[in-house]
Design an enzyme around this catalytic site. Structure first.
Site, PDB file in Angstrom:
ATOM      1  N   GLN A  19       0.847  -1.205   0.000  1.00 24.74           N
ATOM      2  CA  GLN A  19       0.000   0.000   0.000  1.00 24.74           C
ATOM      3  C   GLN A  19       0.881   1.253   0.000  1.00 24.74           C
ATOM      4  OE1 GLN A  19      -2.187   0.597   3.644  1.00 24.74           O
ATOM      5  NE2 GLN A  19      -3.665   1.967   2.705  1.00 24.74           N
ATOM      6  N   GLY A  20       0.858   2.000  -1.074  1.00 26.59           N
ATOM      7  CA  GLY A  20       1.680   3.217  -1.170  1.00 26.59           C
ATOM      8  C   GLY A  20       0.837   4.463  -1.003  1.00 26.59           C
ATOM      9  N   SER A  42       0.839   6.532   2.500  1.00 23.76           N
ATOM     10  CA  SER A  42       1.475   7.494   3.414  1.00 23.76           C
ATOM     11  C   SER A  42       2.802   8.009   2.874  1.00 23.76           C
ATOM     12  CB  SER A  42       1.724   6.851   4.777  1.00 23.76           C
ATOM     13  OG  SER A  42       0.536   6.319   5.288  1.00 23.76           O
ATOM     14  N   GLU A  87     -10.462  -1.001   4.955  1.00 28.20           N
ATOM     15  CA  GLU A  87      -9.308  -1.313   5.794  1.00 28.20           C
ATOM     16  C   GLU A  87      -9.714  -1.426   7.270  1.00 28.20           C
ATOM     17  OE1 GLU A  87      -6.174   1.642   5.653  1.00 28.20           O
ATOM     18  OE2 GLU A  87      -4.751   0.346   6.688  1.00 28.20           O
ATOM     19  N   ASN A 110      -6.079   6.516  16.028  1.00 29.14           N
ATOM     20  CA  ASN A 110      -7.290   6.498  16.860  1.00 29.14           C
ATOM     21  C   ASN A 110      -7.877   7.891  17.089  1.00 29.14           C
ATOM     22  OD1 ASN A 110      -6.946   3.775  16.915  1.00 29.14           O
ATOM     23  ND2 ASN A 110      -7.028   3.575  19.142  1.00 29.14           N
ATOM     24  N   GLU A 111      -7.012   8.899  17.213  1.00 28.10           N
ATOM     25  CA  GLU A 111      -7.523  10.268  17.424  1.00 28.10           C
ATOM     26  C   GLU A 111      -8.368  10.692  16.213  1.00 28.10           C
ATOM     27  OE1 GLU A 111      -4.391   9.343  17.771  1.00 28.10           O
ATOM     28  OE2 GLU A 111      -4.041   9.587  19.928  1.00 28.10           O
TER      29      GLU A 111
HETATM   30  C1  LIG Z   1       3.185  -0.365  11.602  1.00 31.86           C
HETATM   31  C2  LIG Z   1       2.605   0.570  10.580  1.00 31.86           C
HETATM   32  C3  LIG Z   1       2.343   0.107   9.307  1.00 31.86           C
HETATM   33  C4  LIG Z   1       1.851   0.969   8.335  1.00 31.86           C
HETATM   34  N1  LIG Z   1       1.668   0.491   7.067  1.00 31.86           N
HETATM   35  C5  LIG Z   1       1.336   1.340   6.083  1.00 31.86           C
HETATM   36  C6  LIG Z   1       1.271   0.893   4.719  1.00 31.86           C
HETATM   37  O1  LIG Z   1       1.506  -0.281   4.423  1.00 31.86           O
HETATM   38  N2  LIG Z   1       0.991   1.805   3.763  1.00 31.86           N
HETATM   39  C7  LIG Z   1       0.702   3.109   4.041  1.00 31.86           C
HETATM   40  O2  LIG Z   1       0.417   3.868   3.119  1.00 31.86           O
HETATM   41  N3  LIG Z   1       0.762   3.575   5.316  1.00 31.86           N
HETATM   42  C8  LIG Z   1       1.072   2.719   6.332  1.00 31.86           C
HETATM   43  N4  LIG Z   1       1.155   3.169   7.639  1.00 31.86           N
HETATM   44  C9  LIG Z   1       1.006   4.596   7.885  1.00 31.86           C
HETATM   45  C10 LIG Z   1      -0.213   4.980   8.693  1.00 31.86           C
HETATM   46  O3  LIG Z   1      -1.358   4.981   7.892  1.00 31.86           O
HETATM   47  C11 LIG Z   1       0.081   6.371   9.295  1.00 31.86           C
HETATM   48  O4  LIG Z   1       1.116   6.187  10.244  1.00 31.86           O
HETATM   49  C12 LIG Z   1      -1.130   6.969   9.960  1.00 31.86           C
HETATM   50  O5  LIG Z   1      -2.067   7.348   9.009  1.00 31.86           O
HETATM   51  C13 LIG Z   1      -0.735   8.197  10.810  1.00 31.86           C
HETATM   52  O6  LIG Z   1       0.004   9.100  10.063  1.00 31.86           O
HETATM   53  P1  LIG Z   1       1.408   9.657  10.581  1.00 31.86           P
HETATM   54  O7  LIG Z   1       2.229   8.505  11.035  1.00 31.86           O
HETATM   55  O8  LIG Z   1       1.961  10.543   9.536  1.00 31.86           O
HETATM   56  O9  LIG Z   1       1.066  10.498  11.876  1.00 31.86           O
HETATM   57  P2  LIG Z   1       0.456  11.964  11.897  1.00 31.86           P
HETATM   58  O10 LIG Z   1      -0.671  12.083  10.937  1.00 31.86           O
HETATM   59  O11 LIG Z   1       1.571  12.949  11.791  1.00 31.86           O
HETATM   60  O12 LIG Z   1      -0.147  12.007  13.359  1.00 31.86           O
HETATM   61  C14 LIG Z   1       0.662  12.265  14.514  1.00 31.86           C
HETATM   62  C15 LIG Z   1      -0.275  12.329  15.719  1.00 31.86           C
HETATM   63  O13 LIG Z   1      -1.196  13.431  15.577  1.00 31.86           O
HETATM   64  C16 LIG Z   1      -2.542  12.969  15.671  1.00 31.86           C
HETATM   65  N5  LIG Z   1      -3.403  13.685  14.728  1.00 31.86           N
HETATM   66  C17 LIG Z   1      -3.128  13.904  13.403  1.00 31.86           C
HETATM   67  N6  LIG Z   1      -4.160  14.584  12.850  1.00 31.86           N
HETATM   68  C18 LIG Z   1      -5.095  14.774  13.816  1.00 31.86           C
HETATM   69  C19 LIG Z   1      -6.374  15.393  13.855  1.00 31.86           C
HETATM   70  N7  LIG Z   1      -6.902  15.953  12.765  1.00 31.86           N
HETATM   71  N8  LIG Z   1      -7.039  15.401  15.031  1.00 31.86           N
HETATM   72  C20 LIG Z   1      -6.513  14.821  16.135  1.00 31.86           C
HETATM   73  N9  LIG Z   1      -5.296  14.232  16.178  1.00 31.86           N
HETATM   74  C21 LIG Z   1      -4.592  14.198  15.023  1.00 31.86           C
HETATM   75  C22 LIG Z   1      -2.478  11.484  15.308  1.00 31.86           C
HETATM   76  O14 LIG Z   1      -3.527  10.768  15.875  1.00 31.86           O
HETATM   77  C23 LIG Z   1      -1.143  11.069  15.893  1.00 31.86           C
HETATM   78  O15 LIG Z   1      -1.267  10.793  17.273  1.00 31.86           O
HETATM   79  C24 LIG Z   1       1.597   2.329   8.651  1.00 31.86           C
HETATM   80  C25 LIG Z   1       1.850   2.787   9.952  1.00 31.86           C
HETATM   81  C26 LIG Z   1       2.338   1.945  10.911  1.00 31.86           C
HETATM   82  C27 LIG Z   1       2.606   2.464  12.298  1.00 31.86           C
END
Ligand SMILES: Cc1cc2nc3c(=O)[nH]c(=O)nc-3n(C[C@H](O)[C@H](O)[C@H](O)COP(=O)(O)OP(=O)(O)OC[C@H]3O[C@@H](n4cnc5c(N)ncnc54)[C@H](O)[C@@H]3O)c2cc1C
Length: 399
Positions: A126-127, A129, A244, A385-386
């Site tokens: 899945q590409g 993020s 998902e 979760n947020e």
């Molecule tokens: C083990 C693992 C596997 C993954 N696999 C894939 C994959 O295969 N392909 C893929 O595309 N992605 C993948 N992901 C990415 C995943 O979808 C993102 O990590 C997730 O969407 C959160 O984005 P971020 O890490 O950039 O955190 P951020 O979006 O930067 O968030 C940081 C913090 O801020 C909070 N936050 C952000 N926005 C808000 C809001 N509007 N209101 C309240 N709180 C907020 C979040 O809850 C979090 O606590 C994976 C992630 C993990 C940890």
């Protein structure tokens, strides 16, 4: 609302259980029981065993090779697989890009990819993020530009689960930088073996390498790598993300883990008495059991509501509730497990296998700490979760 399973559903459960008992390779079952991450070969082998039975695409409609199960049958199947425990089917193919292809793809794409997904001939990643686009996915920067009869892709994806195994990846890329964020994105199917694709592993806190960075440098794909309409990728991504979250509660896994916690806590002595007789531990155990039961009831309520209104094809916002509670329960059950195993859970992954087998405590003690750390991910992926709480506030509470 009837939350009991019918006689037919109970018979279906027995059929699934018997099939898994007879066909899940014993080495795989033991590996999974010890909380080890399934290997690539185990995942592929199990998917192909299920495929022969017609069960490797449990949610797909019959016309695309699915078993045509009801939502309740799908739930029972997943629960039995998790209880076995068997490796999961590779969600990126079966639950994510598969439904996108049969809903929005061309006839050629359906013919080319769906049978290969069902038999795990392709390993999909899945590409979505990117380093600055996670929760705020629509701010992604990867670009796709049309050049003659090809698309040229440049950019970086991250957290790509199992990208090291992938030969195919579905990618969201910006095709119209002038348009409003969501409006200028398209959905592509990309061959990861093409020149210009680089996969770099990221080591996680549990010591494993489950996620990767994926770089695209002038990657040229044919025009038919585009799914559906240009600049409509956001709609397909929303459809995919709804899928998902369904099944992300992993109730069967938490149930199995809680059974193990109970068994160990009753026989492990601490300060002269079983861990289960320590009031603070017992309290936390019972609280988690209650939450798990409530989660199961909620999941059945969601299914029951879906069964009576029919599948609308739209994700139910209640799946956000299941995602939050399911991830919390998974984390709490691993915390309890770690507490029972105590100092035996000290991780020894660097030791030789023979030495590890001599470590005290239950045979999976050396994987319990890694599992505990690994489970930190479940409240982040599949939509943090947020962010799920924001969805609940808007879509369910109407705030
Ligand atoms: C083990 C693992 C596997 C993954 N696999 C894939 C994959 O295969 N392909 C893929 O595309 N992605 C993948 N992901 C990415 C995943 O979808 C993102 O990590 C997730 O969407 C959160 O984005 P971020 O890490 O950039 O955190 P951020 O979006 O930067 O968030 C940081 C913090 O801020 C909070 N936050 C952000 N926005 C808000 C809001 N509007 N209101 C309240 N709180 C907020 C979040 O809850 C979090 O606590 C994976 C992630 C993990 C940890």
């Amino acid at each position: 609302m009837d939350l009991n399973f019918t006689a037919e559903e109970e018979a279906f459960r027995r059929e699934v259980r018997a099939f898994i008992r007879e066909n899940l390779p014993e080495a795989t079952r033991r590996h999974m029981e010890q909380f080890r991450v399934a290997t690539r070969d185990m995942i592929v082998e199990w998917a192909r065993i299920l495929h022969k039975k017609g069960w490797s695409t449990p949610r797909w409609p019959v016309e695309y090779g699915g078993p045509g199960w009801t939502a309740v049958q799908q739930y029972i199947f997943i629960e039995e697989c998790q209880a076995a425990p068997s490796p999961d089917l590779l969600s990126f193919g079966v639950n994510m890009v598969g439904p996108v292809i049969y809903t929005f793809g061309s006839e050629e794409q359906k013919k080319k990819y769906l049978p290969r997904i069902a038999n795990m001939d392709d390993w999909w990643s899945q590409g979505f993020s990117e380093p600055s686009a996670g929760s705020d996915l629509a701010s992604l920067k990867t670009r796709a530009v049309r050049d003659g009869d090809e698309w040229v892709i440049n950019g970086q994806k991250t957290w790509t689960t199992y990208g090291q195994y992938g030969n195919m990846i579905f990618v969201l890329a910006r095709t119209n930088p002038e348009a409003k964020k969501q409006a200028g994105i398209s959905f592509f199917l990309v061959d990861m073996t093409l020149p210009g694709v680089t996969v770099r592993p990221i080591q996680t806190i549990d010591g494993g390498v489950e996620v990767n960075e994926v770089f695209f440098d002038d990657v040229r794909i044919p025009l038919d790598g585009l799914v559906g309409e240009e600049n409509k990728g956001w709609d397909y991504a929303k459809f995919l993300l709804g899928n998902e979250r369904v099944g992300i509660a992993r109730i069967g896994i938490s149930k199995g883990r809680m059974r193990l916690v109970k068994e160990l806590a009753e026989k492990t002595l601490r300060d002269g008495k079983p861990v289960m007789e320590h009031p603070r531990f017992r309290d936390r155990f019972i609280q988690t059991e209650i939450e798990l039961k409530a989660l199961e009831m909620t999941a059945l309520r969601v299914l029951s509501a879906e069964a009576s209104r029919g599948n609308t094809g739209k994700p139910d916002p209640a799946s956000s509730v299941l995602k939050i509670r399911g991830s919390e329960t998974q984390q709490k059950s691993t915390e309890l497990l770690l507490d029972v195993i105590g100092e035996d859970s000290w991780p020894f992954p660097h030791l030789e296998v023979e030495l590890r087998q001599q470590t005290p405590g239950p045979e999976f003690a050396d994987t319990a700490a890694a599992l505990y750390f690994n489970m930190r991910k479940v409240s982040i992926y599949g939509g943090a979760n947020e962010v799920q709480k924001n969805i609940i506030a808007k879509m369910i509470l109407g705030l």
